[in-house]
Write an enzyme that holds these catalytic residues in place. Structure first.
Site, mmCIF file in Angstrom:
data_model
loop_
_atom_site.group_PDB
_atom_site.id
_atom_site.type_symbol
_atom_site.label_atom_id
_atom_site.label_comp_id
_atom_site.label_asym_id
_atom_site.label_seq_id
_atom_site.Cartn_x
_atom_site.Cartn_y
_atom_site.Cartn_z
ATOM 1 N N GLY A 25 0.221 67.463 94.509
ATOM 2 C CA GLY A 25 0.170 68.790 95.094
ATOM 3 C C GLY A 25 -1.063 69.567 94.676
ATOM 4 N N CYS A 26 -0.905 70.429 93.674
ATOM 5 C CA CYS A 26 -1.987 71.335 93.290
ATOM 6 C C CYS A 26 -3.175 70.614 92.676
ATOM 7 C CB CYS A 26 -1.452 72.399 92.344
ATOM 8 S SG CYS A 26 -0.223 73.479 93.121
#
Length: 233
Positions: A167-168
């Site tokens: 994700g991030c």
């Protein structure tokens, strides 16, 4: 830059040989390397993501915390810049944005208002000389001054640790690459709620956009490049 064979061998057994061959033919998997001025970018390693009491990653990983601590200590010892990212204010629905539709816990107290959730374990927490970037979307570059800070510091290499890999961390690595920074992900210092997603994303980034390296390798390279200069000060 190295030929891709070394990098491809690392993933043999995880990815079928015939697929690795397509990357070799395409000229992928070369090592970019560490440039003249590296900075550590610690993405979202607050209690929200490393403490199993919270829902975001939900599993304890002492090895990840140990790697984050060791990597942070290395950058401090060498006097190299450190940046942190964490989520911004999420108390208002418009601040959370489309998370309200995708994340079922977006409005929960822990997610939106728990102060401790946005603090870091003391072992690798930010200090006064570090910079902390507040973000509202996965990438710590999106609608933040991070690129301007890095350019001011004359950084050409971003060494990334954090969560989550799929994700991030991936979003930040992709944007760093898009802004023409050299990107290195420290394998042991990145984590994910899904070990399989973690491994798959590391592979894909290593092939196309970044160098995925061991903590031992990064420590050895940084010590060789910057340790002597630091000792001479």
């Amino acid at each position: 830059m190295t030929e891709p064979l070394e990098k491809l061998e690392k993933w043999r057994g995880f990815v079928p040989d015939e697929e690795l061959e397509t990357y070799r033919k395409g000229g992928f998997a070369r090592r970019i390397g560490i440039g003249r001025r590296p900075a550590l970018l610690n993405i979202d390693t607050t209690y929200m993501f490393v403490d199993p009491a919270y829902s975001q990653c939900g599993r304890e990983d002492p090895a990840l915390v140990a790697a984050l601590t060791r990597l942070t200590a290395l950058f401090r010892r060498l006097g190299l810049p450190i940046y942190y990212s964490r989520r911004d204010d999420r108390t208002h629905p418009s601040y959370r944005g489309i998370w309200n539709l995708k994340l079922g816990t977006a409005g929960d107290f822990q997610y939106s208002r728990d102060k401790r959730a946005d603090e870091w374990p003391e072992a690798y927490a930010p200090r006064e000389e570090d910079r902390v970037v507040m973000k509202n979307k996965p990438s710590c570059f999106f609608a933040t001054p991070l690129e301007a800070f890095l350019r001011y510091d004359e950084v050409d290499t971003v060494i990334i640790c954090g969560v989550s890999t799929s994700g991030c961390v991936r979003a930040g690595a992709m944007d760093a690459f898009s802004h023409n920074f050299r990107v290195v992900l420290v394998e042991e210092a990145c984590g994910d709620r899904s070990p399989s997603a973690h491994r798959a994303n590391l592979f894909d980034l290593d092939m196309k956009f970044a160098d995925v390296e061991s903590l031992d390798y990064v420590e050895r390279e940084l010590q060789a490049k910057f340790g002597l200069a630091r000792a001479a000060e």
